[in-house]
Design a protein around this motif. Structure first.
Motif, PDB file in Angstrom:
ATOM      1  N   ILE A 147       0.834  -1.194   0.000  1.00  0.00           N
ATOM      2  CA  ILE A 147       0.000   0.000   0.000  1.00  0.00           C
ATOM      3  C   ILE A 147       0.874   1.250   0.000  1.00  0.00           C
ATOM      4  N   GLY A 148       1.969   1.177   0.772  1.00  0.00           N
ATOM      5  CA  GLY A 148       2.859   2.320   0.827  1.00  0.00           C
ATOM      6  C   GLY A 148       3.477   2.631  -0.527  1.00  0.00           C
ATOM      7  N   LEU A 149       3.846   1.591  -1.267  1.00  0.00           N
ATOM      8  CA  LEU A 149       4.489   1.801  -2.566  1.00  0.00           C
ATOM      9  C   LEU A 149       3.513   2.391  -3.577  1.00  0.00           C
ATOM     10  N   THR A 150       2.287   1.822  -3.602  1.00  0.00           N
ATOM     11  CA  THR A 150       1.353   2.242  -4.642  1.00  0.00           C
ATOM     12  C   THR A 150       0.507   3.436  -4.216  1.00  0.00           C
ATOM     13  N   GLY A 151       0.364   3.631  -2.907  1.00  0.00           N
ATOM     14  CA  GLY A 151      -0.460   4.724  -2.444  1.00  0.00           C
ATOM     15  C   GLY A 151      -1.946   4.435  -2.506  1.00  0.00           C
ATOM     16  N   THR A 152      -2.322   3.179  -2.726  1.00  0.00           N
ATOM     17  CA  THR A 152      -3.743   2.838  -2.750  1.00  0.00           C
ATOM     18  C   THR A 152      -3.914   1.470  -2.119  1.00  0.00           C
ATOM     19  N   ASN A 153      -5.129   1.188  -1.617  1.00  0.00           N
ATOM     20  CA  ASN A 153      -5.327  -0.171  -1.132  1.00  0.00           C
ATOM     21  C   ASN A 153      -6.287  -0.956  -2.019  1.00  0.00           C
ATOM     22  N   GLN A 154      -6.575  -0.427  -3.191  1.00  0.00           N
ATOM     23  CA  GLN A 154      -7.426  -1.150  -4.132  1.00  0.00           C
ATOM     24  C   GLN A 154      -6.551  -2.068  -5.005  1.00  0.00           C
ATOM     25  N   LEU A 155      -6.892  -3.353  -4.990  1.00  0.00           N
ATOM     26  CA  LEU A 155      -6.067  -4.306  -5.735  1.00  0.00           C
ATOM     27  C   LEU A 155      -6.078  -4.023  -7.226  1.00  0.00           C
ATOM     28  N   ARG A 156      -7.200  -3.528  -7.722  1.00  0.00           N
ATOM     29  CA  ARG A 156      -7.315  -3.333  -9.172  1.00  0.00           C
ATOM     30  C   ARG A 156      -6.363  -2.248  -9.667  1.00  0.00           C
ATOM     31  N   GLU A 157      -5.915  -1.408  -8.725  1.00  0.00           N
ATOM     32  CA  GLU A 157      -5.050  -0.301  -9.154  1.00  0.00           C
ATOM     33  C   GLU A 157      -3.574  -0.626  -9.014  1.00  0.00           C
ATOM     34  N   MET A 158      -3.224  -1.833  -8.582  1.00  0.00           N
ATOM     35  CA  MET A 158      -1.802  -2.165  -8.512  1.00  0.00           C
ATOM     36  C   MET A 158      -1.485  -3.309  -9.461  1.00  0.00           C
ATOM     37  N   SER A 159      -0.242  -3.380  -9.900  1.00  0.00           N
ATOM     38  CA  SER A 159       0.177  -4.559 -10.650  1.00  0.00           C
ATOM     39  C   SER A 159       1.676  -4.530 -10.885  1.00  0.00           C
ATOM     40  N   GLY A 160       2.207  -5.708 -11.144  1.00  0.00           N
ATOM     41  CA  GLY A 160       3.585  -5.841 -11.595  1.00  0.00           C
ATOM     42  C   GLY A 160       4.667  -5.434 -10.631  1.00  0.00           C
ATOM     43  N   MET A 161       4.391  -5.484  -9.340  1.00  0.00           N
ATOM     44  CA  MET A 161       5.399  -4.985  -8.413  1.00  0.00           C
ATOM     45  C   MET A 161       6.604  -5.893  -8.303  1.00  0.00           C
ATOM     46  N   ILE A 162       6.486  -7.143  -8.775  1.00  0.00           N
ATOM     47  CA  ILE A 162       7.599  -8.066  -8.563  1.00  0.00           C
ATOM     48  C   ILE A 162       8.815  -7.689  -9.393  1.00  0.00           C
ATOM     49  N   ARG A 163       8.601  -6.887 -10.463  1.00  0.00           N
ATOM     50  CA  ARG A 163       9.758  -6.462 -11.278  1.00  0.00           C
ATOM     51  C   ARG A 163      10.781  -5.703 -10.447  1.00  0.00           C
ATOM     52  N   ASN A 164      10.294  -4.776  -9.644  1.00  0.00           N
ATOM     53  CA  ASN A 164      11.224  -3.967  -8.866  1.00  0.00           C
ATOM     54  C   ASN A 164      11.434  -4.473  -7.449  1.00  0.00           C
ATOM     55  N   HIS A 165      10.499  -5.294  -6.982  1.00  0.00           N
ATOM     56  CA  HIS A 165      10.589  -5.722  -5.586  1.00  0.00           C
ATOM     57  C   HIS A 165      10.454  -7.231  -5.493  1.00  0.00           C
ATOM     58  N   ALA A 166      11.480  -7.919  -5.960  1.00  0.00           N
ATOM     59  CA  ALA A 166      11.402  -9.374  -6.010  1.00  0.00           C
ATOM     60  C   ALA A 166      11.279  -9.969  -4.613  1.00  0.00           C
ATOM     61  N   LEU A 167      12.080  -9.435  -3.674  1.00  0.00           N
ATOM     62  CA  LEU A 167      12.090 -10.012  -2.328  1.00  0.00           C
ATOM     63  C   LEU A 167      10.722  -9.866  -1.682  1.00  0.00           C
ATOM     64  N   LEU A 168      10.123  -8.686  -1.844  1.00  0.00           N
ATOM     65  CA  LEU A 168       8.786  -8.433  -1.293  1.00  0.00           C
ATOM     66  C   LEU A 168       7.793  -9.444  -1.859  1.00  0.00           C
ATOM     67  N   GLY A 169       7.863  -9.625  -3.184  1.00  0.00           N
ATOM     68  CA  GLY A 169       6.936 -10.540  -3.836  1.00  0.00           C
ATOM     69  C   GLY A 169       7.078 -11.958  -3.337  1.00  0.00           C
ATOM     70  N   TRP A 170       8.330 -12.411  -3.224  1.00  0.00           N
ATOM     71  CA  TRP A 170       8.518 -13.800  -2.796  1.00  0.00           C
ATOM     72  C   TRP A 170       8.134 -13.994  -1.347  1.00  0.00           C
ATOM     73  N   MET A 171       8.382 -12.976  -0.530  1.00  0.00           N
ATOM     74  CA  MET A 171       7.979 -13.108   0.872  1.00  0.00           C
ATOM     75  C   MET A 171       6.463 -13.172   0.978  1.00  0.00           C
ATOM     76  N   PHE A 172       5.777 -12.384   0.150  1.00  0.00           N
ATOM     77  CA  PHE A 172       4.309 -12.430   0.187  1.00  0.00           C
ATOM     78  C   PHE A 172       3.817 -13.804  -0.253  1.00  0.00           C
ATOM     79  N   PHE A 173       4.478 -14.317  -1.284  1.00  0.00           N
ATOM     80  CA  PHE A 173       4.131 -15.649  -1.780  1.00  0.00           C
ATOM     81  C   PHE A 173       4.280 -16.697  -0.680  1.00  0.00           C
ATOM     82  N   LEU A 174       5.403 -16.595   0.027  1.00  0.00           N
ATOM     83  CA  LEU A 174       5.686 -17.508   1.129  1.00  0.00           C
ATOM     84  C   LEU A 174       4.631 -17.382   2.217  1.00  0.00           C
ATOM     85  N   ALA A 175       4.300 -16.127   2.570  1.00  0.00           N
ATOM     86  CA  ALA A 175       3.321 -15.894   3.636  1.00  0.00           C
ATOM     87  C   ALA A 175       1.959 -16.435   3.221  1.00  0.00           C
TER      88      ALA A 175
END
Lengths: 112, 492
Positions: free
Chosen positions: B347-375
């Motif tokens: 939410i902090g990165l995108t500035g919104t909490n609507q899922l439809r308004e975010m996408s593709g964050m794993i390109r720049n934040h691989a670790l964040l993405g994988w940790m979310f996947f793990l969680a």
């Protein structure tokens, strides 16, 4: 006496519940306060109201009133006052900030 | 008698008071907070070691023997939750250093976090019902403040409802205490257990038990969870994460403590009821989690599902199922905090909490993405992560005892959980990258470290079952055998 106190606690609970279900915020605050009084009264009644002398060590009396409910109520009153004070301040702040004290208008289901 | 038992209460209390004097010096506040939480971790681990060797530890405050005095009881179940609380708080506070903002920090944020910890620790460690009420209030009053701290419109609006519901349920708690005192003449857990075992659990006591269940269910968001999504959405994410991980767990702990130690004689009525409440909670929570497209709401509904699942273990009431519940409880505290913190980063990165308004964050934040996947996988119970063992044991217990419907609902809602968190993952991390690094609303510097601690713990809980299981089984044994608790308290 116990029966009378139980009835009184019941009346306080009824009045409190009625007020908590109201729309206006200040009524809800007062309602929680009255429910609190009902609960304390009930706690006191449940411990037995008066069965003997005060719970102080003396030579004459053989039966003592149970001091525990009174200790419990003392604690509960302090907590009640604390929460009530906080709740009053919170409602005042909300009224300032939100411009309404009508709970219907404070539903807030829209996506923000 | 063991004076170490009071330290989990004393350290945060004194730290909280100390921090009041350093209102303006935020750096000092942060250092003191870190040091006190680390100290708390050491003390708790020492206590756990002691309990595993010597059995349940107690402390009679002021030297008054139970059942007359106030007693603190540290058994394995309580201590495991205390340890999880400390770790989760530590990670949330580390995360909060970077995200909460100076204004809140200056207005005694850390003080109230410490006071809330006092309430939570106290609820876990206390040995009588009235002190449970007092510690509940300490925790709740601090949580009221933490929700409304900042004074934004949404915060005030939701905190009003949260406060009303909790005040009313606290008063009902007081009434239940009154009834129980009138019937049994004691409020000490161990003494209550002895007396009810002697006289038998008649209809009146069962009614009071259900009354207490109602009170705890409101606090634990068991079926009566209508206040939860709103209240957990409004505060800053670091605080939301603490709430999600800790507050409902205290209610769950209270239900477990009372219904394994005191009111265990009429399991056909009370435990069955708890089980069905759990089933309803899981289904309704699952529907909520699947329905929303708001990241924070999805996560809040996931808290509710977990509450329902943990209750199945209590409904089944065998040692295996209880061990599963305890395991799942600890896992849930860690992984919920992790998910909320990661969601906060998104939410902090995108500035919104609507899922439809975010996408593709794993390109720049691989670790964040994988940790979310793990969680997400840990939450749904995919082996070898931490959620799996808890689910396995609980369901094994449920199926052994013939609670097939509960087991089935538990499995189906696991799929709903998986769907809801994978929805976040796919929408947030897959697809076209809309945000370049320059467009992001904040940097992830320092935010991923506390998340990484929790992620490693989550994996550790799953892979290191052999080590953890010793303690969990010991906790389940005490829950399943009230006499051990009674002996520890009354024969000291």
């Amino acid at each position: 006496m116990e029966i009378l106190m139980s009835v009184l606690a019941g009346i306080l609970f009824t009045a409190g519940t009625y007020l908590v279900l109201a729309k206006s915020l200040i009524r809800i605050v007062l309602g929680t306060a009255i429910i609190g009084h009902g609960a304390l009264l009930l706690l006191l009644t449940m411990g037995g109201i008066k069965t003997g002398a005060p719970p102080l060590l003396g030579l004459e009396s053989t039966a003592y009133t149970d001091p525990l409910p009174q200790a419990l109520i003392l604690t509960a009153i302090v907590i009640n006052f604390g929460t009530l004070g906080f709740f009053l301040v919170l409602s005042y702040r909300s009224y300032q900030e939100l411009g309404t004290d009508d709970m219907e208008e404070l539903r807030g289901t829209e996506d923000e | 008698m063991n004076n170490l038992v009071i330290l989990p209460l004393l350290i945060p209390l004194l730290t909280g008071v100390l921090l009041i004097f350093f209102r303006k010096q935020i750096r000092v506040q942060r250092y003191v907070t870190t040091v006190s939480l680390l100290l708390l971790t050491v003390v708790t681990i020492a206590l756990i070691h002691q309990v595993s060797v010597e059995g349940t530890q107690t402390l009679n405050l002021g030297g008054w023997e139970p059942p007359y005095g106030i007693v603190l009881v540290a058994d394995m179940f309580a201590l495991l939750l205390v340890l999880a609380t400390v770790i989760v708080t530590f990670c949330c506070v580390l995360y909060g250093f970077r995200t909460v903002g100076e204004e809140r920090e200056k207005h005694y944020l850390y003080t109230f976090i410490h006071f809330m910890i006092v309430g939570i620790m106290g609820s876990f460690l206390t040995g009588d019902l009235f002190n449970l009420f007092v510690f509940f209030e300490v925790m709740l009053l601090s949580s009221y403040i933490l929700i409304s701290l900042g004074g934004e419109k949404g915060q005030l609006r939701e905190s009003l409802k949260y406060v009303v519901i909790n005040i009313v349920s606290s008063m009902l708690f007081l009434v239940a205490i009154g009834y129980l005192y009138a019937i049994t003449g004691t409020l000490n857990f161990a003494d209550l257990s002895v007396r009810i075992a002697e006289t038998g659990q008649d209809g009146l006591i069962t009614t009071v038990a259900i009354f207490l269940l109602l009170v705890f269910a409101i606090k634990a968001a068991l079926l009566m969870f209508f206040w939860l999504p709103g209240a957990y959405v409004v505060p800053p994410m670091a605080i939301s994460a603490m709430f999600a991980a800790l507050l409902t767990k205290v209610g769950i702990y209270a239900i477990f403590r009372t219904f394994t130690l005191i009111f265990y004689h009429e399991a056909v009525i009370t435990h069955e009821l708890i089980g069905w409440l759990g089933v309803a909670t899981m289904i309704l929570g699952g529907i909520g989690a699947v329905a929303y497209w708001d990241l924070r709401r999805i996560l809040a509904y996931n808290v509710i599902i977990a509450v329902g699942f943990i209750m199945i273990g209590l409904a089944v009431f065998t040692e295996v199922a209880l061990a599963g519940s305890i395991y799942y409880l600890i896992h849930d505290m860690i992984v919920k905090a992790l998910l909320f913190l990661l969601g906060g980063v998104m939410i902090g990165l995108t500035g919104t909490n609507q899922l439809r308004e975010m996408s593709g964050m794993i390109r720049n934040h691989a670790l964040l993405g994988w940790m979310f996947f793990l969680a997400a996988f840990a939450l749904a119970g995919v082996p070898p992560l931490s959620g799996f063992i808890g689910k396995l044991l609980t369901l094994q217990g449920a199926i052994d005892e013939g609670f097939y419907v509960m087991a089935a609902v538990g499995l189906i809602t696991s799929l709903m959980v998986l769907y809801s968190v994978m929805k976040i993952f796919m929408n947030g991390f897959w697809g076209e990258n809309q945000l370049s690094v320059e467009d992001e609303k904040m940097s992830t510097k320092g935010l991923l470290f506390p998340c990484a601690i929790l992620a490693i713990l989550s994996v550790g809980l799953g892979v290191g079952v052999e080590w953890v299981n010793v303690y969990v089984l010991q906790a389940a044994e005490v829950l399943n055998n009230p006499q051990a608790y009674i002996d520890a308290v009354l024969q000291n």
